[in-house]
Scaffold this motif. Structure first.
Motif, PDB file in Angstrom:
ATOM      1  N   ASP A  81       0.806  -1.242   0.000  1.00 41.66           N
ATOM      2  CA  ASP A  81       0.000   0.000   0.000  1.00 41.66           C
ATOM      3  C   ASP A  81       0.842   1.298   0.000  1.00 41.66           C
ATOM      4  N   TRP A  82       2.165   1.216  -0.268  1.00 42.47           N
ATOM      5  CA  TRP A  82       2.992   2.458  -0.255  1.00 42.47           C
ATOM      6  C   TRP A  82       2.807   3.182  -1.578  1.00 42.47           C
ATOM      7  N   THR A  83       2.456   4.480  -1.478  1.00 43.82           N
ATOM      8  CA  THR A  83       2.240   5.328  -2.670  1.00 43.82           C
ATOM      9  C   THR A  83       3.292   6.427  -2.803  1.00 43.82           C
ATOM     10  N   ALA A  84       4.328   6.343  -1.987  1.00 39.87           N
ATOM     11  CA  ALA A  84       5.430   7.337  -2.036  1.00 39.87           C
ATOM     12  C   ALA A  84       4.931   8.772  -1.870  1.00 39.87           C
ATOM     13  N   PRO A  85       4.149   9.009  -0.860  1.00 43.45           N
ATOM     14  CA  PRO A  85       3.613  10.369  -0.690  1.00 43.45           C
ATOM     15  C   PRO A  85       4.751  11.393  -0.440  1.00 43.45           C
ATOM     16  N   GLY A  86       4.663  12.515  -1.140  1.00 48.21           N
ATOM     17  CA  GLY A  86       5.614  13.619  -0.958  1.00 48.21           C
ATOM     18  C   GLY A  86       6.984  13.384  -1.549  1.00 48.21           C
ATOM     19  N   LEU A  87       7.178  12.276  -2.215  1.00 46.28           N
ATOM     20  CA  LEU A  87       8.494  11.989  -2.775  1.00 46.28           C
ATOM     21  C   LEU A  87       8.518  12.350  -4.246  1.00 46.28           C
ATOM     22  N   ASN A  88       9.674  12.781  -4.646  1.00 47.07           N
ATOM     23  CA  ASN A  88       9.849  13.141  -6.050  1.00 47.07           C
ATOM     24  C   ASN A  88      10.092  11.884  -6.884  1.00 47.07           C
ATOM     25  N   GLU A  89       9.857  12.094  -8.200  1.00 46.98           N
ATOM     26  CA  GLU A  89      10.205  11.009  -9.112  1.00 46.98           C
ATOM     27  C   GLU A  89      11.699  10.724  -8.999  1.00 46.98           C
ATOM     28  N   GLY A  90      12.014   9.484  -9.273  1.00 47.19           N
ATOM     29  CA  GLY A  90      13.414   9.103  -9.220  1.00 47.19           C
ATOM     30  C   GLY A  90      13.581   7.647  -8.861  1.00 47.19           C
ATOM     31  N   THR A  91      14.816   7.331  -8.608  1.00 53.67           N
ATOM     32  CA  THR A  91      15.147   5.934  -8.292  1.00 53.67           C
ATOM     33  C   THR A  91      15.368   5.804  -6.792  1.00 53.67           C
ATOM     34  N   TYR A  92      14.739   4.786  -6.243  1.00 56.88           N
ATOM     35  CA  TYR A  92      14.857   4.494  -4.829  1.00 56.88           C
ATOM     36  C   TYR A  92      15.318   3.035  -4.679  1.00 56.88           C
ATOM     37  N   PHE A  93      15.794   2.743  -3.519  1.00 52.94           N
ATOM     38  CA  PHE A  93      16.333   1.407  -3.261  1.00 52.94           C
ATOM     39  C   PHE A  93      15.580   0.764  -2.105  1.00 52.94           C
ATOM     40  N   TYR A  94      15.450  -0.587  -2.149  1.00 52.28           N
ATOM     41  CA  TYR A  94      14.673  -1.265  -1.097  1.00 52.28           C
ATOM     42  C   TYR A  94      15.456  -2.462  -0.557  1.00 52.28           C
ATOM     43  N   ILE A  95      15.098  -2.794   0.648  1.00 52.68           N
ATOM     44  CA  ILE A  95      15.507  -4.063   1.276  1.00 52.68           C
ATOM     45  C   ILE A  95      14.238  -4.689   1.823  1.00 52.68           C
ATOM     46  N   LEU A  96      13.930  -5.901   1.320  1.00 52.98           N
ATOM     47  CA  LEU A  96      12.720  -6.634   1.762  1.00 52.98           C
ATOM     48  C   LEU A  96      13.162  -7.914   2.452  1.00 52.98           C
ATOM     49  N   LYS A  97      12.711  -8.071   3.671  1.00 50.70           N
ATOM     50  CA  LYS A  97      12.998  -9.281   4.441  1.00 50.70           C
ATOM     51  C   LYS A  97      11.683 -10.032   4.646  1.00 50.70           C
ATOM     52  N   VAL A  98      11.670 -11.299   4.254  1.00 45.24           N
ATOM     53  CA  VAL A  98      10.481 -12.144   4.442  1.00 45.24           C
ATOM     54  C   VAL A  98      10.889 -13.374   5.244  1.00 45.24           C
ATOM     55  N   THR A  99       9.984 -13.797   6.080  1.00 48.52           N
ATOM     56  CA  THR A  99      10.248 -14.976   6.932  1.00 48.52           C
ATOM     57  C   THR A  99       9.092 -15.952   6.810  1.00 48.52           C
ATOM     58  N   THR A 100       9.444 -17.223   6.551  1.00 50.73           N
ATOM     59  CA  THR A 100       8.446 -18.299   6.480  1.00 50.73           C
ATOM     60  C   THR A 100       9.048 -19.536   7.116  1.00 50.73           C
ATOM     61  N   ASN A 101       8.268 -20.128   8.035  1.00 52.45           N
ATOM     62  CA  ASN A 101       8.732 -21.354   8.701  1.00 52.45           C
ATOM     63  C   ASN A 101      10.120 -21.163   9.294  1.00 52.45           C
ATOM     64  N   SER A 102      10.310 -19.960   9.952  1.00 49.62           N
ATOM     65  CA  SER A 102      11.566 -19.631  10.642  1.00 49.62           C
ATOM     66  C   SER A 102      12.738 -19.475   9.679  1.00 49.62           C
ATOM     67  N   LYS A 103      12.430 -19.383   8.389  1.00 50.48           N
ATOM     68  CA  LYS A 103      13.473 -19.184   7.405  1.00 50.48           C
ATOM     69  C   LYS A 103      13.302 -17.800   6.789  1.00 50.48           C
ATOM     70  N   SER A 104      14.356 -17.011   6.814  1.00 54.09           N
ATOM     71  CA  SER A 104      14.290 -15.632   6.319  1.00 54.09           C
ATOM     72  C   SER A 104      15.050 -15.489   5.009  1.00 54.09           C
ATOM     73  N   ASP A 105      14.488 -14.687   4.127  1.00 61.22           N
ATOM     74  CA  ASP A 105      15.136 -14.350   2.863  1.00 61.22           C
ATOM     75  C   ASP A 105      15.125 -12.825   2.717  1.00 61.22           C
ATOM     76  N   ILE A 106      16.164 -12.293   2.115  1.00 60.17           N
ATOM     77  CA  ILE A 106      16.292 -10.837   1.923  1.00 60.17           C
ATOM     78  C   ILE A 106      16.406 -10.563   0.436  1.00 60.17           C
ATOM     79  N   TYR A 107      15.542  -9.667  -0.034  1.00 62.30           N
ATOM     80  CA  TYR A 107      15.560  -9.231  -1.421  1.00 62.30           C
ATOM     81  C   TYR A 107      16.041  -7.760  -1.451  1.00 62.30           C
ATOM     82  N   LYS A 108      16.950  -7.433  -2.328  1.00 65.68           N
ATOM     83  CA  LYS A 108      17.439  -6.052  -2.486  1.00 65.68           C
ATOM     84  C   LYS A 108      17.303  -5.650  -3.950  1.00 65.68           C
ATOM     85  N   GLY A 109      16.967  -4.373  -4.145  1.00 57.33           N
ATOM     86  CA  GLY A 109      16.842  -3.907  -5.516  1.00 57.33           C
ATOM     87  C   GLY A 109      16.479  -2.430  -5.560  1.00 57.33           C
TER      88      GLY A 109
END
Length: 480
Positions: A441-469
């Motif tokens: 549900d993030w709509t980037a309120p108040g942010l200018n156009e451009g390139t941003y970077f993310y780190i996403l951490k997900v956990t399932t069955n006590s196992k975590s994975d990290i996605y970067k991009g």
């Protein structure tokens, strides 16, 4: 007067009832005649006018023999005296000897033959020839006959001998018996094989006949086949005897021979093969497995059942179809049960299962098959499929310009990873957004156009994975 009778009684006129016999002279002046036993000959006094007569046999007066004729039946030397009215006797007459022809017995021989065979040659024998005589002295030879034919039933039948003629012998006959005996008939129970199924053996497998004659068939038998022996009621694996019985026959001596029942385990070779789609699949994407059950034996299989317990990483979607039997899914055990039922020898059935993965990585899913029969090859009763599920697909652009299209940063299938945390940075490394349990549900309120970077951490069955991009935020450019 005596002289006159003497002249009259010098000879006897002979007549007799035994046709074919003649008078012979034996041993000098005594005349003789031979008759058959039971026949008689009439001796006739040649004088006329006598008041009475007295016949003698072997010099002994014969009672009540006072007529001119005497019917002689017994062997002996016969004479007669004539009496005048005054009672004066004449001299004794010339003697005549009556001889009884010797008995000749013609005896038929008993015979025996089996039912359905021709009559044996009928034979007879002679008893009573004398003085070196043989059948050549008979004026007509005897014949021997019997009535039964090849199809006559078992029993005793007379053999008749008759037809002989002789001038020298009193012929007597003795009949015989033709005995027709039963022929052997072997009735053998056919062997049978039964697969162990928990049900007792009761029926038998028919019988084979050996020994019918005259083109006959089992229709000539009385009764119906019955079975006994250790086979009847048998359930367990083993070898048992089947004993037939129940028939009777007028013309057959029945012998029964047992057959063999083998109760065996049915040996089948059931196999299952589980194969997933070859295409790449991501978390949350529906894909399918093809499960193939085969009976690789030459024996039919019964109560065939396949089970597939889904691992935690898979969610059930549907059973797309089966070519045989009925399949169902149990939510509580997360198990697909496929009741294939009966399967023919070398038969095959296919089930198509639709699922989706709730996490990425390697997912191993196994299925197994069973049947009521003994399986001779357990190695192929289970099949496992290993499927690599790709991780989340994270888009690299979104357009929060309130046009109703791509207005929020949506990560498809993130809902499968409820335990998640996302952090977004600008190009200078400053955190512009951080959210645990992100809901797309993030709509980037108040942010200018451009390139941003993310780190996403997900956990399932006590196992975590990290996605970067990175993610490119566009507003006005897309609006145009």
């Amino acid at each position: 007067m005596g002289r006159r009778y003497l002249i009259l009684l010098i000879s006897l006129l002979l007549s007799f009832s035994a046709a074919g016999f003649v008078t012979h002279k034996y041993g000098g002046p005594i005349a003789s005649v031979t008759i058959k036993r039971g026949d008689s000959i009439t001796l006739h006094a040649a004088t006329n006018g006598a008041a009475a007569y007295q016949w003698f046999k072997d010099g002994v007066p014969i009672a009540n023999s006072n007529t001119k004729d005497y019917h002689a039946k017994n062997a002996g030397i016969y004479t007669v005296i004539a009496y005048s009215k005054e009672g004066c006797p004449s001299p004794i007459s010339e003697p005549i000897e009556v001889k009884i022809a010797p008995d000749l017995w013609i005896i038929a021989d008993d015979k025996t033959r089996p039912y359905g065979s021709p009559n044996p040659p009928l034979t007879f024998r002679y008893e009573g020839f004398v003085n070196g005589d043989g059948p050549s002295v008979l004026t007509h030879l005897p014949a021997v006959v019997t009535a039964p034919t090849i199809s006559s039933d078992v029993g005793s039948y007379p053999i008749h001998v008759s037809g002989a003629l002789s001038n020298k012998y009193t012929i007597n006959y003795r009949d015989a018996t033709l005995t027709i005996t039963k022929v052997p008939l072997l009735i053998t129970a056919n062997n049978d094989t039964k697969y162990r199924d928990g049900q007792p053996y009761t029926k038998g497998n028919g019988v084979t006949y050996a020994g019918f004659v005259n083109g006959e068939t089992p229709s000539v038998l009385q009764g119906k086949v019955a079975y006994s022996g250790s086979a009847i009621g048998s359930v367990d694996v083993g070898r048992y005897s089947i004993m037939p019985s129940g028939f009777t026959a007028n013309n057959y001596q029945i012998t029964y021979r047992p057959g063999v029942l083998d109760v065996i385990d049915k040996i089948v070779d059931m196999s299952v093969l589980k194969v997933s789609e070859a295409r790449s699949v991501r978390v949350g994407e529906v894909y399918q497995y093809t499960l193939t059950v085969e009976n690789k034996s030459n024996m039919p299989a019964t109560q065939v059942q396949m089970k597939d317990a889904l691992p935690p990483e898979l969610d059930y979607v549907s059973i797309a179809g089966t070519t045989l039997g009925i399949a169902s899914y149990d939510v509580s055990s997360r198990t697909i049960t496929w009741q294939v039922g009966n399967m023919a020898a070398n038969g095959k059935a296919v089930l198509t299962l639709q699922v989706k993965a709730n996490m990425h990585g390697k997912i191993v899913n196994s299925a197994s098959v069973t049947s009521a029969e003994t399986d001779g090859n357990l190695a192929n009763n289970q099949s496992s499929d290993s499927k690599d599920i790709d991780g989340l697909y994270i888009p690299n652009v979104f357009t929060p310009n309130n046009d109703g299209k791509n207005d929020s940063f949506i990560i498809p299938n993130l809902s499968f990873y409820a335990d998640n945390e996302i952090t977004i940075f600008n190009r200078w490394g400053n955190v512009v957004y951080r959210k645990q349990y992100y809901q797309n549900d993030w709509t980037a309120p108040g942010l200018n156009e451009g390139t941003y970077f993310y780190i996403l951490k997900v956990t399932t069955n006590s196992k975590s994975d990290i996605y970067k991009g990175y993610i490119t935020l566009l507003r006005s450019a897309v609006k145009q």
